[in-house]
Write a protein that holds these residues in place. Structure first.
Motif, PDB file in Angstrom:
ATOM      1  N   GLY A  68       0.813  -1.214   0.000  1.00 50.78           N
ATOM      2  CA  GLY A  68       0.000   0.000   0.000  1.00 50.78           C
ATOM      3  C   GLY A  68       0.841   1.257   0.000  1.00 50.78           C
ATOM      4  N   LEU A  69       2.163   1.087  -0.095  1.00 50.39           N
ATOM      5  CA  LEU A  69       3.039   2.264  -0.148  1.00 50.39           C
ATOM      6  C   LEU A  69       2.895   2.962  -1.504  1.00 50.39           C
ATOM      7  CD1 LEU A  69       6.148   0.715   1.620  1.00 50.39           C
ATOM      8  CD2 LEU A  69       4.770   2.604   2.498  1.00 50.39           C
ATOM      9  N   PRO A  87      -1.083   1.813   3.397  1.00 49.56           N
ATOM     10  CA  PRO A  87      -0.347   0.824   4.181  1.00 49.56           C
ATOM     11  C   PRO A  87      -1.117   0.479   5.448  1.00 49.56           C
ATOM     12  CG  PRO A  87       1.057   2.718   3.646  1.00 49.56           C
ATOM     13  CD  PRO A  87      -0.349   3.092   3.296  1.00 49.56           C
ATOM     14  N   GLY A  88      -0.883  -0.716   5.967  1.00 48.69           N
ATOM     15  CA  GLY A  88      -1.588  -1.107   7.181  1.00 48.69           C
ATOM     16  C   GLY A  88      -0.869  -2.224   7.896  1.00 48.69           C
ATOM     17  N   LEU A  89      -1.259  -2.435   9.141  1.00 52.50           N
ATOM     18  CA  LEU A  89      -0.582  -3.444   9.967  1.00 52.50           C
ATOM     19  C   LEU A  89      -0.833  -4.864   9.474  1.00 52.50           C
ATOM     20  CD1 LEU A  89      -1.394  -1.900  13.428  1.00 52.50           C
ATOM     21  CD2 LEU A  89       0.881  -2.169  12.454  1.00 52.50           C
ATOM     22  N   ARG A  91      -0.371  -5.854   6.629  1.00 50.43           N
ATOM     23  CA  ARG A  91       0.643  -6.159   5.616  1.00 50.43           C
ATOM     24  C   ARG A  91       1.989  -5.605   6.067  1.00 50.43           C
ATOM     25  NH1 ARG A  91      -1.654  -2.596   2.423  1.00 50.43           N
ATOM     26  NH2 ARG A  91      -3.309  -2.414   3.952  1.00 50.43           N
ATOM     27  N   ALA A  92       2.633  -6.327   6.988  1.00 52.60           N
ATOM     28  CA  ALA A  92       3.895  -5.843   7.557  1.00 52.60           C
ATOM     29  C   ALA A  92       5.037  -6.041   6.566  1.00 52.60           C
ATOM     30  CB  ALA A  92       4.196  -6.572   8.854  1.00 52.60           C
ATOM     31  N   VAL A  93       5.949  -5.090   6.544  1.00 51.38           N
ATOM     32  CA  VAL A  93       7.071  -5.145   5.608  1.00 51.38           C
ATOM     33  C   VAL A  93       8.383  -5.302   6.368  1.00 51.38           C
ATOM     34  CG1 VAL A  93       8.257  -3.954   3.717  1.00 51.38           C
ATOM     35  CG2 VAL A  93       5.811  -3.553   4.106  1.00 51.38           C
ATOM     36  N   SER A 116       0.958  -0.174  18.090  1.00 50.41           N
ATOM     37  CA  SER A 116      -0.053   0.121  17.082  1.00 50.41           C
ATOM     38  C   SER A 116      -1.129  -0.955  17.033  1.00 50.41           C
ATOM     39  CB  SER A 116       0.592   0.241  15.698  1.00 50.41           C
ATOM     40  OG  SER A 116       1.464   1.332  15.674  1.00 50.41           O
TER      41      SER A 116
END
Lengths: 274, 321
Positions: A68-69, A87-89, A91-93, A116
């Motif tokens: 989502g970046l 971006p959201g939690l 989908r951690a990178v 978070s």
């Protein structure tokens, strides 16, 4: 098999990550760059998928779209049936350059994600949770150190702990071990498989390393060269789990897949990528 | 932090503590992060080789002491010759500038008794400096608060930066004294005008450095903040402020020097107590030696202020380490 609810769930899980008809353009006018052209990819729940390709083929772009970046120019990216718009939690990178906040300790860096996820839980709970993830990557002895005091492998382990601490639905690894030496990389791969075997998260990993891709993945996605890169080929890795390096060497699939991947990479250009 | 990585030989601990820059002191902020880490690594890898040969340590220590002695002795020699030339120059016929000896003897009362107080028109230099420092503290604090705030606002918006940067670039070159008439016309009172002149002189480097620091927050950290949902005050305190800190403190350090530069100009017309007014008053009563002593004190205080700010900048500006 006539239960419509169960069918719906199964269908959802088969396309847990759903990338369809994605084009990504950067810039405009003469500087316009067509990074991705018509990417379609469905990833099942709990699947470990690697993306491999030459530098500049849009691998990172694809990963950032799922994160989502970036947002797709056309087409859509959905995770768990929901369109990705930010971006959201879930989908951690794990970033290529570890991207730890250097002024925070190991624990505080992991706590960033935990805070978070559980903004309303008591401080003790959040601390315990962060500690648990730090210990998961075997950094319990270095919990109060700052990133500049850690080795490259340790930093990347903190990055992995932070990603898992976000309790994501999908884990996105952007060349997580690219900057590490071969020995550290090997042990990090072992550690990652061990963690993954325990919780079977859906993982998308970008890599340059053919052996790493075969060792870790269920499927390997080969990208064509940019500009206007797209998926050239998807290779299944039917090697039984849990995998060990020793067993891998004797597996008949292993050598065949490795050869197929290398032939593709060499065939598409730079031999250096192998 | 860097000092901790040095081998703790008792004698060396002392030399490091007395304020001399260690050779591994981190460079001024460029891209926060990498440069610092490299210098730190260098410090760590240099350690074993420095420790290795025990017979060589004595010559190394002797060399260090010699080096230290040179840093003390050379300035003393330079000052001696400067004073000598000054004395020779002022002893010539027709020169009204008092020489160093005459300055010290004529103004001995000022030098020896900084804290005397014979009523409002006859006070020691200490009182004048203290009063000036209060004005500077007020103007500078205001400049720091407003400057950092404006810097953040402008740094966060590319549009605002484009709009305001040219204006700041012009305003920051205006000398402190040029602000004084405008300031007096605005406030109609001497003291607020002096504080305003300090404020307006000190604020530009703070605004400019802060906004650049905010704009140069690495994309990596921004991405971390977006993925891990660091928002509001958590983003402010965990990402933005520490990342921009080296720039902000560089701005604050430049600003303290400029604020002190402005004080003499600002106080010339204010009257009362203050080092600027004292210099002006001494000029009006032809006390040249008093002026020289005061100017020397102004310089010393400026140096101390700069050093204090440099220390603070090193402490907080290196949060990134």
């Amino acid at each position: 098999m006539s239960d419509p609810v169960a069918e719906k769930i199964a269908e959802n899980e088969a396309k847990f990550v759903d990338i369809s008809g994605v084009h990504k353009l950067f810039g405009s006018g003469k500087k316009r760059y067509h990074a991705l052209a018509g990417v379609d990819l469905r990833i099942g729940k709990g699947e470990f998928v690697s993306i491999i390709g030459h530098s500049g083929c849009g691998k990172s772009t694809l990963l950032n779209l799922v994160a989502g970046l970036y947002l797709p120019t056309t087409g859509s990216v959905a995770v768990n049936g929901k369109e990705v718009t930010a971006p959201g939690l879930d989908r951690a990178v794990v970033f290529q350059s570890h991207s730890l906040l250097p002024w925070l300790s190991v624990l505080e860096n992991v706590l960033v994600a935990v805070d978070s996820v559980y903004p309303d839980k008591p401080k003790e709970f959040r601390l315990a949770e962060a500690k648990r993830y730090v210990e998961m990557v075997h950094l319990g002895a270095h919990i109060h150190k700052k990133p500049p005091q850690l080795s490259g492998g340790m930093k990347q382990r903190v990055g992995i702990a932070r990603a898992f601490a976000a309790d994501p639905k999908v884990l996105l690894l952007d060349e997580p071990f690219g900057a590490l030496d071969a020995l550290t990389r090997g042990s990090m791969q072992d550690e990652l498989t061990a963690i993954w075997e325990k919780n079977r998260k859906t993982v998308i990993m970008i890599t340059h390393d053919v052996d790493e891709a075969v060792f870790l993945s269920d499927r390997i996605v080969l990208m064509s060269n940019g500009p206007a890169a797209t998926i050239a080929k998807v290779v299944e890795v039917p090697i039984p789990r849990p995998r060990t390096r020793e067993a891998l060497l004797e597996d008949s699939h292993y050598l065949a897949i490795r050869k197929e991947l290398l032939q593709y990479l060499i065939g598409t250009g730079h031999a250096a990528a192998a | 932090m860097i000092m901790d990585t040095q081998p703790k030989i008792p004698s060396q601990g002392k030399t490091l503590a007395n304020g001399h820059k260690s050779p591994t002191e981190r460079p001024k902020p460029m891209g926060p992060g990498l440069g610092k880490m490299e210098s730190k690594m260098a410090a760590q890898t240099a350690r074993p080789t420095a420790k290795l040969p025990p017979p060589g340590e004595d010559t190394e220590r002797a060399e260090r002491i010699r080096e230290r002695a040179r840093t003390f002795i050379m300035p003393v020699i330079a000052i001696f010759f400067l004073c000598l030339f000054w004395e020779i120059y002022s002893s010539r016929a027709g020169v009204t500038l008092p020489g160093p000896i005459k300055t010290v003897t004529e103004s001995w009362k000022l030098i020896a008794h900084p804290w005397f107080d014979n009523g409002p028109n006859d006070k020691g230099l200490g009182w004048h400096l203290l009063s000036s420092l209060q004005r500077v503290a007020l103007g500078y604090s205001l400049a720091a608060v407003v400057g950092v705030f404006l810097g953040i606002v402008i740094g966060k918006s590319a549009m605002a930066f484009k709009a305001f940067d040219p204006i700041f670039q012009v305003l920051r070159t205006i000398p402190p004294l040029a602000w004084l008439p405008i300031s007096l016309a605005t406030f109609n009172q001497a003291n607020p005008s002096a504080v305003f002149v300090i404020f307006i002189t000190a604020i530009w480097p703070i605004i400019i450095n802060t906004s650049v620091g905010i704009m140069r927050i690495p994309a990596d950290y921004e991405n971390v903040a977006r993925v891990y949902q660091l928002k509001g005050s958590r983003y402010f305190f965990k990402v933005m402020l520490p990342s921009a800190a080296p720039y902000i403190f560089t701005g604050l350090r430049i600003a303290i020097g400029m604020a002190w530069l402005a004080i003499v100009a600002a106080e010339m017309l204010t009257g009362g107590v203050g080092i600027g007014f004292f210099i002006w008053d001494s000029w009006n009563s032809s006390r040249m030696s008093d002026i020289i002593v005061s100017v020397f004190y102004v310089g010393m205080v400026g140096l101390v202020l700069d050093r204090i700010m440099a220390r603070i900048a090193l402490l907080f500006g290196s949060i990134g380490d």
